[in-house]
Design an enzyme around this catalytic site. Structure first.
Site, short mmCIF file in Angstrom:
data_model
loop_
_atom_site.label_atom_id
_atom_site.label_comp_id
_atom_site.label_asym_id
_atom_site.label_seq_id
_atom_site.Cartn_x
_atom_site.Cartn_y
_atom_site.Cartn_z
CB THR A 164 -5.53 49.75 21.26
OG1 THR A 164 -6.81 49.16 21.45
CG2 THR A 164 -4.75 48.96 20.21
CB VAL A 168 -11.80 37.48 19.55
CG1 VAL A 168 -10.42 37.77 18.97
CG2 VAL A 168 -11.71 36.33 20.54
#
Length: 268
Positions: free
Chosen positions: A130, A159
């Protein structure tokens, strides 16, 4: 309050660019799946592109050989090593010593409970990609964005918190900005970056706001792994984390190079 996001998008490398196009050229906030890919390509992003690497294909092959373990499923029984998966019927079945599938196979209680995990053990600094970034320009405008490949071994269709406004990123030029990473399935339930920005709006320092948001999560999920940074409109920044040592970098006007800050869980 200008927000664009994409999720479960394939074949397009520039996911965060696609998210920006959603914000600039649609009245929507979130596009998902292959339709998001089609939108991105129609707006001029390069592709379609094969995003698989030799490393990711090798990891996937080894995972399949290991009967698709570990994974993020819980309270289910695989009929075969990699499924299909069938639910354990009823809470009371978890108290039994066995569960009989339709094919009459018997699986002990330990195998059932082994599948009932939170997923946090799969999240660490060694398997995370990330990137969250916040920027303040010379006029005081604030922008923030997050891009991620998602959790390793995730269930298809999952998700995470990356595209969820207020979870992995949030910004308001009246208060500041926040970016987050970690166990997104847990963190998104708390909208931690929205919490950080609102806390700074109410007068908290970035440090206190960051610590408060992480503390709210760990009170409910003491085993979660995650971190975030907070940045106010004056450019004051801080971070907080739980379950790992977190690093974030800063560069501002007058600095010759990026400076890296390290945050330890005990600093919270």
């Amino acid at each position: 309050m200008e927000v664009g996001a994409v999720a479960s998008m394939q074949f397009v490398k520039g996911a965060i660019r696609a998210a920006k196009l959603v914000s600039e050229y649609t009245q929507h906030t979130l596009l998902v799946g292959n339709r998001a890919s089609t939108f991105a390509l129609s707006m001029g992003l390069p592709g379609p592109t094969n995003l698989s690497s030799p490393e990711s294909l090798e990891k996937w092959a080894k995972w399949k050989q290991n009967n698709c373990e570990p994974n993020f499923r819980k309270n289910v029984i695989p009929v075969n090593g990699c499924g299909p998966y069938r639910p354990v019927i009823g809470v009371s079945d978890l108290q039994k010593n066995y569960y009989a599938c339709d094919n009459k196979e018997t699986i002990d209680r330990g195998s059932i409970l082994a599948n009932a995990n939170t997923g946090s053990e799969h999240i660490s600094r060694h398997n995370h990609d990330t990137i969250s970034m916040a920027v303040i320009d010379k006029l005081g405008h604030i922008a923030v964005g997050t891009s991620t490949n998602g959790a390793t071994f995730k269930i298809p269709g999952r998700v995470g918190d990356g595209p969820i406004a207020g979870s992995s990123a949030y910004a308001d030029q009246e208060a500041g900005a926040c970016g987050a990473t970690g166990d997104g399935d847990v963190m998104m339930r708390f909208l931690p970056c929205y919490q950080v920005v609102e806390s700074m709006r109410q007068g908290m320092t970035p440090k206190d706001a960051a610590v408060d948001a992480i503390s709210r999560i760990k009170r409910k999920y003491p085993d979660f792994v995650g971190a975030l940074f907070a940045l106010n409109v004056q450019g004051v920044h801080s971070g907080a984390c739980h379950g790992w040592t977190f690093q974030y970098s800063v560069r501002s006007e007058g600095m010759e190079d990026v400076e890296v800050y390290t945050v330890h869980p005990e600093d919270n």
